[in-house]
Design a protein around this motif. Structure first.
Motif, PDB file in Angstrom:
ATOM      1  N   LEU A  10       0.832  -1.202   0.000  1.00 49.60           N
ATOM      2  CA  LEU A  10       0.000   0.000   0.000  1.00 49.60           C
ATOM      3  C   LEU A  10       0.866   1.252   0.000  1.00 49.60           C
ATOM      4  O   LEU A  10       0.560   2.234  -0.693  1.00 49.60           O
ATOM      5  CB  LEU A  10      -0.929  -0.013   1.216  1.00 49.60           C
ATOM      6  CG  LEU A  10      -2.100   0.970   1.218  1.00 49.60           C
ATOM      7  CD1 LEU A  10      -2.949   0.821  -0.046  1.00 49.60           C
ATOM      8  CD2 LEU A  10      -2.957   0.761   2.456  1.00 49.60           C
ATOM      9  N   ARG A  11       1.973   1.231   0.720  1.00 48.38           N
ATOM     10  CA  ARG A  11       2.889   2.383   0.702  1.00 48.38           C
ATOM     11  C   ARG A  11       3.440   2.608  -0.698  1.00 48.38           C
ATOM     12  O   ARG A  11       3.579   3.753  -1.158  1.00 48.38           O
ATOM     13  CB  ARG A  11       4.043   2.164   1.688  1.00 48.38           C
ATOM     14  CG  ARG A  11       3.674   2.338   3.137  1.00 48.38           C
ATOM     15  CD  ARG A  11       4.910   2.471   4.012  1.00 48.38           C
ATOM     16  NE  ARG A  11       5.764   1.289   3.989  1.00 48.38           N
ATOM     17  CZ  ARG A  11       5.656   0.264   4.829  1.00 48.38           C
ATOM     18  NH1 ARG A  11       4.716   0.288   5.777  1.00 48.38           N
ATOM     19  NH2 ARG A  11       6.476  -0.767   4.759  1.00 48.38           N
ATOM     20  N   ILE A  12       3.752   1.518  -1.389  1.00 51.09           N
ATOM     21  CA  ILE A  12       4.279   1.639  -2.751  1.00 51.09           C
ATOM     22  C   ILE A  12       3.228   2.235  -3.679  1.00 51.09           C
ATOM     23  O   ILE A  12       3.518   3.134  -4.483  1.00 51.09           O
ATOM     24  CB  ILE A  12       4.745   0.261  -3.257  1.00 51.09           C
ATOM     25  CG1 ILE A  12       5.989  -0.188  -2.496  1.00 51.09           C
ATOM     26  CG2 ILE A  12       5.014   0.299  -4.760  1.00 51.09           C
ATOM     27  CD1 ILE A  12       6.377  -1.628  -2.731  1.00 51.09           C
ATOM     28  N   VAL A  13       1.985   1.750  -3.578  1.00 52.62           N
ATOM     29  CA  VAL A  13       0.899   2.274  -4.403  1.00 52.62           C
ATOM     30  C   VAL A  13       0.705   3.767  -4.137  1.00 52.62           C
ATOM     31  O   VAL A  13       0.526   4.571  -5.069  1.00 52.62           O
ATOM     32  CB  VAL A  13      -0.401   1.488  -4.126  1.00 52.62           C
ATOM     33  CG1 VAL A  13      -1.616   2.222  -4.671  1.00 52.62           C
ATOM     34  CG2 VAL A  13      -0.307   0.089  -4.730  1.00 52.62           C
TER      35      VAL A  13
ATOM     36  N   ARG B 256       2.145   9.337 -13.770  1.00 53.22           N
ATOM     37  CA  ARG B 256       1.617   8.119 -14.392  1.00 53.22           C
ATOM     38  C   ARG B 256       2.235   6.909 -13.713  1.00 53.22           C
ATOM     39  O   ARG B 256       3.245   7.026 -13.000  1.00 53.22           O
ATOM     40  CB  ARG B 256       1.966   8.092 -15.886  1.00 53.22           C
ATOM     41  CG  ARG B 256       3.470   8.108 -16.133  1.00 53.22           C
ATOM     42  CD  ARG B 256       3.836   7.813 -17.558  1.00 53.22           C
ATOM     43  NE  ARG B 256       5.288   7.820 -17.746  1.00 53.22           N
ATOM     44  CZ  ARG B 256       6.079   6.787 -17.480  1.00 53.22           C
ATOM     45  NH1 ARG B 256       5.573   5.659 -17.014  1.00 53.22           N
ATOM     46  NH2 ARG B 256       7.386   6.864 -17.682  1.00 53.22           N
ATOM     47  N   PRO B 257       1.677   5.717 -13.950  1.00 54.27           N
ATOM     48  CA  PRO B 257       2.281   4.504 -13.384  1.00 54.27           C
ATOM     49  C   PRO B 257       3.677   4.233 -13.958  1.00 54.27           C
ATOM     50  O   PRO B 257       3.910   4.376 -15.155  1.00 54.27           O
ATOM     51  CB  PRO B 257       1.301   3.398 -13.792  1.00 54.27           C
ATOM     52  CG  PRO B 257      -0.005   4.105 -13.967  1.00 54.27           C
ATOM     53  CD  PRO B 257       0.350   5.441 -14.547  1.00 54.27           C
ATOM     54  N   HIS B 258       4.583   3.851 -13.079  1.00 48.07           N
ATOM     55  CA  HIS B 258       5.948   3.476 -13.468  1.00 48.07           C
ATOM     56  C   HIS B 258       6.261   2.022 -13.158  1.00 48.07           C
ATOM     57  O   HIS B 258       7.273   1.503 -13.638  1.00 48.07           O
ATOM     58  CB  HIS B 258       6.974   4.351 -12.733  1.00 48.07           C
ATOM     59  CG  HIS B 258       7.140   5.721 -13.291  1.00 48.07           C
ATOM     60  ND1 HIS B 258       6.108   6.638 -13.372  1.00 48.07           N
ATOM     61  CD2 HIS B 258       8.232   6.348 -13.810  1.00 48.07           C
ATOM     62  CE1 HIS B 258       6.557   7.764 -13.900  1.00 48.07           C
ATOM     63  NE2 HIS B 258       7.834   7.618 -14.180  1.00 48.07           N
ATOM     64  N   ILE B 259       5.421   1.365 -12.350  1.00 47.54           N
ATOM     65  CA  ILE B 259       5.736   0.030 -11.850  1.00 47.54           C
ATOM     66  C   ILE B 259       4.935  -1.029 -12.592  1.00 47.54           C
ATOM     67  O   ILE B 259       3.712  -0.936 -12.700  1.00 47.54           O
ATOM     68  CB  ILE B 259       5.418  -0.096 -10.348  1.00 47.54           C
ATOM     69  CG1 ILE B 259       6.198   0.955  -9.544  1.00 47.54           C
ATOM     70  CG2 ILE B 259       5.736  -1.502  -9.845  1.00 47.54           C
ATOM     71  CD1 ILE B 259       5.716   1.076  -8.103  1.00 47.54           C
ATOM     72  N   GLN B 260       5.631  -2.037 -13.088  1.00 49.16           N
ATOM     73  CA  GLN B 260       4.999  -3.238 -13.619  1.00 49.16           C
ATOM     74  C   GLN B 260       5.442  -4.415 -12.752  1.00 49.16           C
ATOM     75  O   GLN B 260       6.611  -4.508 -12.384  1.00 49.16           O
ATOM     76  CB  GLN B 260       5.404  -3.469 -15.072  1.00 49.16           C
ATOM     77  CG  GLN B 260       4.697  -4.632 -15.750  1.00 49.16           C
ATOM     78  CD  GLN B 260       4.909  -4.649 -17.258  1.00 49.16           C
ATOM     79  OE1 GLN B 260       4.851  -3.605 -17.903  1.00 49.16           O
ATOM     80  NE2 GLN B 260       5.157  -5.816 -17.808  1.00 49.16           N
ATOM     81  N   VAL B 261       4.507  -5.289 -12.410  1.00 51.30           N
ATOM     82  CA  VAL B 261       4.806  -6.427 -11.539  1.00 51.30           C
ATOM     83  C   VAL B 261       4.973  -7.683 -12.390  1.00 51.30           C
ATOM     84  O   VAL B 261       4.216  -7.911 -13.338  1.00 51.30           O
ATOM     85  CB  VAL B 261       3.697  -6.619 -10.478  1.00 51.30           C
ATOM     86  CG1 VAL B 261       4.045  -7.784  -9.550  1.00 51.30           C
ATOM     87  CG2 VAL B 261       3.513  -5.342  -9.666  1.00 51.30           C
ATOM     88  N   GLY B 262       5.953  -8.516 -12.020  1.00 50.68           N
ATOM     89  CA  GLY B 262       6.333  -9.651 -12.855  1.00 50.68           C
ATOM     90  C   GLY B 262       5.454 -10.883 -12.731  1.00 50.68           C
ATOM     91  O   GLY B 262       5.965 -11.979 -12.449  1.00 50.68           O
TER      92      GLY B 262
ATOM     93  N   ALA C  26       1.189  -1.850 -10.124  1.00 54.73           N
ATOM     94  CA  ALA C  26       1.352  -1.918  -8.670  1.00 54.73           C
ATOM     95  C   ALA C  26       0.019  -2.178  -7.990  1.00 54.73           C
ATOM     96  O   ALA C  26      -0.039  -2.815  -6.931  1.00 54.73           O
ATOM     97  CB  ALA C  26       1.977  -0.623  -8.158  1.00 54.73           C
ATOM     98  N   TRP C  27      -1.077  -1.702  -8.595  1.00 49.13           N
ATOM     99  CA  TRP C  27      -2.396  -1.982  -8.025  1.00 49.13           C
ATOM    100  C   TRP C  27      -2.678  -3.477  -8.038  1.00 49.13           C
ATOM    101  O   TRP C  27      -3.174  -4.038  -7.066  1.00 49.13           O
ATOM    102  CB  TRP C  27      -3.483  -1.220  -8.789  1.00 49.13           C
ATOM    103  CG  TRP C  27      -4.865  -1.588  -8.344  1.00 49.13           C
ATOM    104  CD1 TRP C  27      -5.790  -2.326  -9.017  1.00 49.13           C
ATOM    105  CD2 TRP C  27      -5.462  -1.253  -7.085  1.00 49.13           C
ATOM    106  NE1 TRP C  27      -6.930  -2.461  -8.265  1.00 49.13           N
ATOM    107  CE2 TRP C  27      -6.761  -1.821  -7.076  1.00 49.13           C
ATOM    108  CE3 TRP C  27      -5.034  -0.533  -5.964  1.00 49.13           C
ATOM    109  CZ2 TRP C  27      -7.627  -1.689  -5.989  1.00 49.13           C
ATOM    110  CZ3 TRP C  27      -5.893  -0.404  -4.888  1.00 49.13           C
ATOM    111  CH2 TRP C  27      -7.174  -0.975  -4.904  1.00 49.13           C
TER     112      TRP C  27
END
Length: 355
Positions: free
Chosen positions: A111-114, A122-128, A305-306
Protein backbone atom coordinates in the motif's frame (compact mmCIF):
# COMPACT_ATOMS: atom_id res chain seq x y z
CA UNK A 1 13.64 7.71 -41.85
CA UNK A 2 12.88 7.04 -38.17
CA UNK A 3 15.71 6.86 -35.66
CA UNK A 4 15.64 4.09 -33.09
CA UNK A 5 15.72 5.36 -29.50
CA UNK A 6 18.83 4.81 -27.43
CA UNK A 7 18.77 1.51 -25.53
CA UNK A 8 17.07 1.54 -22.16
CA UNK A 9 19.82 1.53 -19.53
CA UNK A 10 18.72 -1.14 -17.05
CA UNK A 11 19.93 -2.02 -13.57
CA UNK A 12 19.19 -5.58 -12.45
CA UNK A 13 18.93 -5.75 -8.66
CA UNK A 14 19.46 -9.29 -7.40
CA UNK A 15 21.84 -11.62 -9.25
CA UNK A 16 20.39 -14.96 -8.19
CA UNK A 17 18.77 -17.43 -10.58
CA UNK A 18 15.96 -15.06 -11.61
CA UNK A 19 18.11 -11.94 -11.87
CA UNK A 20 20.87 -13.69 -13.81
CA UNK A 21 18.27 -15.12 -16.16
CA UNK A 22 16.99 -11.59 -16.85
CA UNK A 23 20.54 -10.34 -17.47
CA UNK A 24 21.03 -13.10 -20.03
CA UNK A 25 17.61 -12.43 -21.55
CA UNK A 26 18.16 -8.69 -22.04
CA UNK A 27 21.64 -9.24 -23.46
CA UNK A 28 20.76 -11.98 -25.93
CA UNK A 29 17.04 -11.85 -26.74
CA UNK A 30 15.59 -8.39 -25.99
CA UNK A 31 15.88 -5.36 -28.27
CA UNK A 32 15.91 -1.76 -27.11
CA UNK A 33 17.63 -2.32 -23.75
CA UNK A 34 21.02 -3.07 -22.25
CA UNK A 35 22.13 -4.09 -18.77
CA UNK A 36 24.19 -1.21 -17.38
CA UNK A 37 24.38 -2.15 -13.71
CA UNK A 38 24.09 -5.34 -11.66
CA UNK A 39 23.39 -4.97 -7.95
CA UNK A 40 24.02 -7.71 -5.42
CA UNK A 41 25.88 -7.67 -2.09
CA UNK A 42 27.26 -11.11 -2.99
CA UNK A 43 30.34 -10.18 -5.05
CA UNK A 44 30.63 -13.61 -6.60
CA UNK A 45 27.04 -13.66 -7.85
CA UNK A 46 27.28 -10.09 -9.14
CA UNK A 47 30.50 -10.82 -11.01
CA UNK A 48 29.08 -14.00 -12.56
CA UNK A 49 26.02 -12.12 -13.76
CA UNK A 50 28.15 -9.28 -15.13
CA UNK A 51 29.97 -11.78 -17.35
CA UNK A 52 26.64 -12.28 -19.11
CA UNK A 53 26.40 -8.55 -19.95
CA UNK A 54 29.68 -7.15 -21.27
CA UNK A 55 30.16 -3.54 -20.21
CA UNK A 56 27.93 -3.75 -17.14
CA UNK A 57 29.20 -2.57 -13.75
CA UNK A 58 28.56 -4.29 -10.42
CA UNK A 59 27.48 -2.61 -7.20
CA UNK A 60 26.77 -3.79 -3.67
CA UNK A 61 23.71 -1.55 -3.27
CA UNK A 62 21.12 0.15 -5.47
CA UNK A 63 21.97 3.53 -3.96
CA UNK A 64 25.55 3.14 -5.18
CA UNK A 65 24.33 2.32 -8.68
CA UNK A 66 22.02 5.35 -8.76
CA UNK A 67 24.89 7.65 -7.83
CA UNK A 68 27.48 6.12 -10.15
CA UNK A 69 25.76 5.45 -13.50
CA UNK A 70 22.95 6.84 -15.65
CA UNK A 71 19.86 4.60 -15.47
CA UNK A 72 16.49 4.55 -17.20
CA UNK A 73 15.00 1.44 -15.66
CA UNK A 74 15.38 -1.24 -13.01
CA UNK A 75 14.43 -4.90 -12.74
CA UNK A 76 14.05 -6.08 -9.14
CA UNK A 77 14.72 -9.78 -8.63
CA UNK A 78 15.37 -9.91 -4.89
CA UNK A 79 13.23 -11.54 -2.18
CA UNK A 80 9.96 -9.68 -1.60
CA UNK A 81 10.99 -8.03 1.67
CA UNK A 82 13.77 -6.20 -0.20
CA UNK A 83 11.53 -4.75 -2.93
CA UNK A 84 10.27 -1.59 -1.22
CA UNK A 85 13.80 -0.27 -0.41
CA UNK A 86 14.56 -0.39 -4.15
CA UNK A 87 11.18 0.67 -5.52
CA UNK A 88 10.87 3.89 -3.53
CA UNK A 89 14.21 5.43 -4.61
CA UNK A 90 13.58 4.17 -8.15
CA UNK A 91 10.27 6.06 -8.16
CA UNK A 92 12.05 9.17 -6.86
CA UNK A 93 14.49 8.84 -9.77
CA UNK A 94 11.64 8.44 -12.29
CA UNK A 95 12.83 5.02 -13.47
CA UNK A 96 10.72 2.44 -15.27
CA UNK A 97 10.35 -0.43 -12.80
CA UNK A 98 9.75 -4.15 -13.27
CA UNK A 99 9.35 -5.77 -9.86
CA UNK A 100 9.29 -9.54 -9.75
CA UNK A 101 6.44 -10.97 -7.72
CA UNK A 102 5.35 -10.22 -5.10
CA UNK A 103 5.17 -6.42 -5.22
CA UNK A 104 6.27 -6.53 -1.59
CA UNK A 105 6.14 -8.91 1.35
CA UNK A 106 3.31 -7.25 3.31
CA UNK A 107 0.02 -5.54 2.57
CA UNK A 108 1.21 -2.42 4.38
CA UNK A 109 4.35 -2.20 2.28
CA UNK A 110 2.41 -2.77 -0.95
CA UNK A 111 0.00 0.00 0.00
CA UNK A 112 2.89 2.38 0.70
CA UNK A 113 4.28 1.64 -2.75
CA UNK A 114 0.90 2.27 -4.40
CA UNK A 115 0.57 5.57 -2.54
CA UNK A 116 4.12 6.64 -3.42
CA UNK A 117 3.63 5.89 -7.12
CA UNK A 118 0.54 8.08 -7.25
CA UNK A 119 2.72 11.11 -6.53
CA UNK A 120 4.00 10.76 -10.09
CA UNK A 121 2.16 11.72 -13.25
CA UNK A 122 1.62 8.12 -14.39
CA UNK A 123 2.28 4.50 -13.38
CA UNK A 124 5.95 3.48 -13.47
CA UNK A 125 5.74 0.03 -11.85
CA UNK A 126 5.00 -3.24 -13.62
CA UNK A 127 4.81 -6.43 -11.54
CA UNK A 128 6.33 -9.65 -12.86
CA UNK A 129 3.27 -11.88 -13.08
CA UNK A 130 4.59 -13.47 -16.25
CA UNK A 131 1.72 -15.96 -16.67
CA UNK A 132 -0.33 -13.13 -18.19
CA UNK A 133 2.07 -13.30 -21.14
CA UNK A 134 1.83 -17.08 -21.59
CA UNK A 135 -0.01 -18.16 -24.75
CA UNK A 136 -2.10 -20.78 -22.95
CA UNK A 137 -3.43 -18.38 -20.34
CA UNK A 138 -4.16 -15.75 -22.99
CA UNK A 139 -6.12 -18.30 -25.05
CA UNK A 140 -8.01 -19.39 -21.95
CA UNK A 141 -8.90 -15.82 -21.05
CA UNK A 142 -10.12 -15.22 -24.61
CA UNK A 143 -12.30 -18.33 -24.35
CA UNK A 144 -13.82 -17.05 -21.09
CA UNK A 145 -14.53 -13.65 -22.63
CA UNK A 146 -16.08 -15.09 -25.81
CA UNK A 147 -18.49 -17.24 -23.82
CA UNK A 148 -18.56 -20.00 -26.47
CA UNK A 149 -18.96 -22.64 -23.76
CA UNK A 150 -21.15 -20.65 -21.43
CA UNK A 151 -20.09 -19.24 -18.08
CA UNK A 152 -16.87 -20.20 -16.33
CA UNK A 153 -17.88 -22.20 -13.25
CA UNK A 154 -14.60 -23.36 -11.71
CA UNK A 155 -10.85 -23.68 -12.15
CA UNK A 156 -8.67 -26.65 -11.20
CA UNK A 157 -5.06 -25.48 -10.90
CA UNK A 158 -1.89 -27.41 -10.07
CA UNK A 159 1.42 -25.78 -9.21
CA UNK A 160 4.16 -28.39 -8.76
CA UNK A 161 7.87 -27.94 -8.06
CA UNK A 162 10.47 -30.73 -7.90
CA UNK A 163 11.97 -29.49 -4.63
CA UNK A 164 12.27 -26.50 -2.33
CA UNK A 165 15.27 -24.28 -1.58
CA UNK A 166 16.71 -24.11 1.95
CA UNK A 167 14.61 -22.32 4.57
CA UNK A 168 11.42 -22.54 2.49
CA UNK A 169 8.54 -21.87 4.90
CA UNK A 170 4.92 -22.96 4.95
CA UNK A 171 3.73 -19.38 4.36
CA UNK A 172 5.92 -19.27 1.23
CA UNK A 173 3.56 -21.82 -0.32
CA UNK A 174 1.14 -18.89 -0.56
CA UNK A 175 3.36 -15.82 -0.78
CA UNK A 176 6.00 -17.19 -3.16
CA UNK A 177 4.23 -19.90 -5.17
CA UNK A 178 0.43 -19.62 -5.10
CA UNK A 179 0.86 -15.85 -5.51
CA UNK A 180 0.87 -16.59 -9.27
CA UNK A 181 -2.57 -18.21 -9.07
CA UNK A 182 -3.72 -15.35 -6.84
CA UNK A 183 -3.00 -13.05 -9.77
CA UNK A 184 -4.12 -15.29 -12.62
CA UNK A 185 -7.56 -16.17 -11.18
CA UNK A 186 -8.81 -12.54 -11.36
CA UNK A 187 -7.07 -12.20 -14.73
CA UNK A 188 -9.08 -15.13 -16.12
CA UNK A 189 -12.40 -14.47 -14.36
CA UNK A 190 -12.43 -10.67 -14.58
CA UNK A 191 -13.41 -10.27 -10.93
CA UNK A 192 -11.75 -10.14 -7.52
CA UNK A 193 -11.13 -12.96 -5.08
CA UNK A 194 -13.37 -12.55 -2.02
CA UNK A 195 -12.41 -15.52 0.20
CA UNK A 196 -9.65 -18.09 0.76
CA UNK A 197 -9.63 -21.49 2.42
CA UNK A 198 -6.69 -23.89 2.85
CA UNK A 199 -6.89 -27.67 3.29
CA UNK A 200 -3.93 -29.87 4.24
CA UNK A 201 -3.99 -33.51 3.12
CA UNK A 202 -1.56 -36.21 4.15
CA UNK A 203 1.96 -34.73 4.33
CA UNK A 204 4.56 -35.54 1.69
CA UNK A 205 7.33 -37.43 3.52
CA UNK A 206 9.83 -36.12 0.94
CA UNK A 207 9.29 -32.54 2.13
CA UNK A 208 11.91 -31.01 4.46
CA UNK A 209 11.28 -31.39 8.18
CA UNK A 210 8.68 -28.95 9.39
CA UNK A 211 7.16 -28.20 5.98
CA UNK A 212 3.53 -29.29 5.70
CA UNK A 213 2.74 -29.86 2.04
CA UNK A 214 1.04 -30.37 -0.36
CA UNK A 215 -1.82 -28.02 0.36
CA UNK A 216 -5.06 -27.20 -1.44
CA UNK A 217 -6.07 -23.56 -1.62
CA UNK A 218 -9.68 -22.71 -2.48
CA UNK A 219 -10.44 -19.25 -3.84
CA UNK A 220 -13.92 -17.82 -4.38
CA UNK A 221 -14.55 -14.86 -6.68
CA UNK A 222 -17.26 -12.22 -6.42
CA UNK A 223 -19.72 -14.16 -8.63
CA UNK A 224 -19.12 -17.50 -6.90
CA UNK A 225 -16.63 -18.99 -9.36
CA UNK A 226 -14.33 -21.36 -7.46
CA UNK A 227 -10.65 -22.00 -8.09
CA UNK A 228 -8.91 -24.87 -6.30
CA UNK A 229 -5.12 -24.84 -6.37
CA UNK A 230 -2.96 -27.84 -5.55
CA UNK A 231 0.44 -26.61 -4.42
CA UNK A 232 3.04 -29.41 -4.26
CA UNK A 233 6.63 -28.25 -3.97
CA UNK A 234 8.62 -31.46 -3.43
CA UNK A 235 7.00 -33.68 -6.03
CA UNK A 236 10.39 -34.69 -7.53
CA UNK A 237 9.43 -35.35 -11.17
CA UNK A 238 9.85 -31.79 -12.48
CA UNK A 239 8.11 -28.43 -12.74
CA UNK A 240 4.49 -28.45 -13.83
CA UNK A 241 1.78 -25.77 -13.88
CA UNK A 242 -1.64 -26.73 -15.23
CA UNK A 243 -5.12 -25.23 -15.31
CA UNK A 244 -8.43 -26.88 -16.15
CA UNK A 245 -11.32 -24.47 -16.72
CA UNK A 246 -14.81 -25.91 -16.18
CA UNK A 247 -17.49 -24.19 -18.27
CA UNK A 248 -21.21 -24.78 -18.51
CA UNK A 249 -20.70 -26.82 -21.67
CA UNK A 250 -17.09 -27.94 -21.72
CA UNK A 251 -13.64 -28.08 -20.15
CA UNK A 252 -10.49 -26.36 -21.39
CA UNK A 253 -7.03 -27.44 -20.22
CA UNK A 254 -3.58 -25.84 -20.48
CA UNK A 255 -0.10 -26.77 -19.26
CA UNK A 256 0.11 -30.47 -20.01
CA UNK A 257 1.38 -30.53 -23.58
CA UNK A 258 4.49 -28.33 -23.80
CA UNK A 259 6.50 -31.22 -25.28
CA UNK A 260 5.96 -34.03 -27.74
CA UNK A 261 4.11 -37.14 -26.53
CA UNK A 262 5.63 -40.43 -27.67
CA UNK A 263 3.98 -43.86 -27.79
CA UNK A 264 6.54 -46.64 -27.91
CA UNK A 265 7.08 -50.17 -26.57
CA UNK A 266 3.67 -50.34 -24.98
CA UNK A 267 3.99 -47.01 -23.16
CA UNK A 268 3.00 -43.38 -23.72
CA UNK A 269 5.19 -40.65 -22.29
CA UNK A 270 6.43 -37.09 -22.58
CA UNK A 271 9.11 -35.03 -20.90
CA UNK A 272 8.40 -32.52 -18.14
CA UNK A 273 10.09 -29.12 -17.88
CA UNK A 274 12.71 -29.10 -15.09
CA UNK A 275 12.06 -25.55 -13.87
CA UNK A 276 10.06 -22.35 -14.33
CA UNK A 277 12.66 -21.01 -16.76
CA UNK A 278 11.79 -23.65 -19.36
CA UNK A 279 8.02 -23.73 -18.72
CA UNK A 280 7.58 -19.97 -18.94
CA UNK A 281 10.69 -18.92 -20.87
CA UNK A 282 8.77 -17.49 -23.83
CA UNK A 283 6.35 -15.72 -21.48
CA UNK A 284 9.29 -14.06 -19.71
CA UNK A 285 10.75 -12.99 -23.06
CA UNK A 286 7.45 -11.47 -24.13
CA UNK A 287 6.96 -9.79 -20.76
CA UNK A 288 10.39 -8.13 -20.74
CA UNK A 289 10.23 -7.06 -24.39
CA UNK A 290 6.83 -5.44 -23.89
CA UNK A 291 8.02 -3.78 -20.69
CA UNK A 292 11.02 -2.32 -22.55
CA UNK A 293 8.88 -1.15 -25.47
CA UNK A 294 6.36 0.44 -23.10
CA UNK A 295 9.12 2.18 -21.13
CA UNK A 296 10.29 3.83 -24.35
CA UNK A 297 6.72 5.13 -24.77
CA UNK A 298 6.52 6.30 -21.15
CA UNK A 299 4.00 3.57 -20.20
CA UNK A 300 3.70 0.16 -18.57
CA UNK A 301 2.25 -2.80 -20.46
CA UNK A 302 1.19 -5.38 -17.93
CA UNK A 303 0.12 -5.85 -14.31
CA UNK A 304 0.47 -2.68 -12.27
CA UNK A 305 1.35 -1.92 -8.67
CA UNK A 306 -2.40 -1.98 -8.03
CA UNK A 307 -2.52 -5.60 -9.20
CA UNK A 308 0.43 -6.27 -6.91
CA UNK A 309 -1.45 -4.74 -3.99
CA UNK A 310 -4.56 -6.85 -4.69
CA UNK A 311 -2.43 -9.99 -4.75
CA UNK A 312 -0.77 -9.09 -1.46
CA UNK A 313 -4.16 -8.71 0.25
CA UNK A 314 -5.29 -12.14 -0.95
CA UNK A 315 -1.95 -13.70 0.02
CA UNK A 316 -2.29 -12.24 3.51
CA UNK A 317 -5.73 -13.84 3.85
CA UNK A 318 -4.29 -17.09 2.50
CA UNK A 319 -1.59 -17.25 5.15
CA UNK A 320 -4.23 -16.55 7.79
CA UNK A 321 -6.34 -19.40 6.36
CA UNK A 322 -3.32 -21.72 6.60
CA UNK A 323 -3.14 -20.96 10.31
CA UNK A 324 -6.84 -20.90 11.17
CA UNK A 325 -8.12 -23.76 9.03
CA UNK A 326 -11.14 -21.59 8.30
CA UNK A 327 -12.57 -19.82 5.27
CA UNK A 328 -11.14 -16.32 5.51
CA UNK A 329 -12.71 -13.27 3.85
CA UNK A 330 -10.58 -10.99 1.67
CA UNK A 331 -10.99 -7.31 2.52
CA UNK A 332 -9.36 -4.64 0.38
CA UNK A 333 -8.56 -1.41 2.23
CA UNK A 334 -9.18 0.94 -0.70
CA UNK A 335 -10.94 1.01 -4.04
CA UNK A 336 -8.99 1.16 -7.26
CA UNK A 337 -7.57 4.68 -7.72
CA UNK A 338 -8.35 6.48 -10.98
CA UNK A 339 -4.56 6.72 -11.39
CA UNK A 340 -4.55 3.05 -12.42
CA UNK A 341 -7.38 3.28 -14.94
CA UNK A 342 -4.95 3.17 -17.86
CA UNK A 343 -5.42 1.63 -21.29
CA UNK A 344 -6.12 -2.09 -21.30
CA UNK A 345 -3.66 -4.51 -22.86
CA UNK A 346 -3.65 -8.26 -23.33
CA UNK A 347 -1.77 -8.63 -20.05
CA UNK A 348 -3.72 -6.03 -18.06
CA UNK A 349 -6.41 -7.25 -15.69
CA UNK A 350 -10.00 -6.09 -16.35
CA UNK A 351 -11.00 -2.95 -14.45
CA UNK A 352 -13.65 -4.98 -12.63
CA UNK A 353 -10.88 -6.48 -10.49
CA UNK A 354 -11.48 -3.96 -7.74
CA UNK A 355 -12.66 -4.17 -4.20
Amino acid sequence: MSVSPAPLRVAVVGAGAMGADHVRRITTRISGAEVTAIVDPDTGRATAAAELAPGSVTFASFEEALEAVELDAVIIATPGFLHEPVILPALDAGLAILSEKPLSDTVESSLRIVEAEQKLARPHIQVGFMRRFDAGYLQLRELVERGDNGALLALHCAHRNPSTPPNYSESALITDSVIHEIDIVPFLTGEPIVSVEVKKPRRNSLAPDGLVEPQFVLFETASGTLAIVEISVNIQFGYQVTTDAVFESGVASIGRAETIQIASAGQIGQSVTPSFKERFGLAYDTEIQRWVDAAHRGEIDGPSAWDGYLASVVADAGVLAQQSGKKEPVTYAIEKPAFYETRQSLATAPSSATA
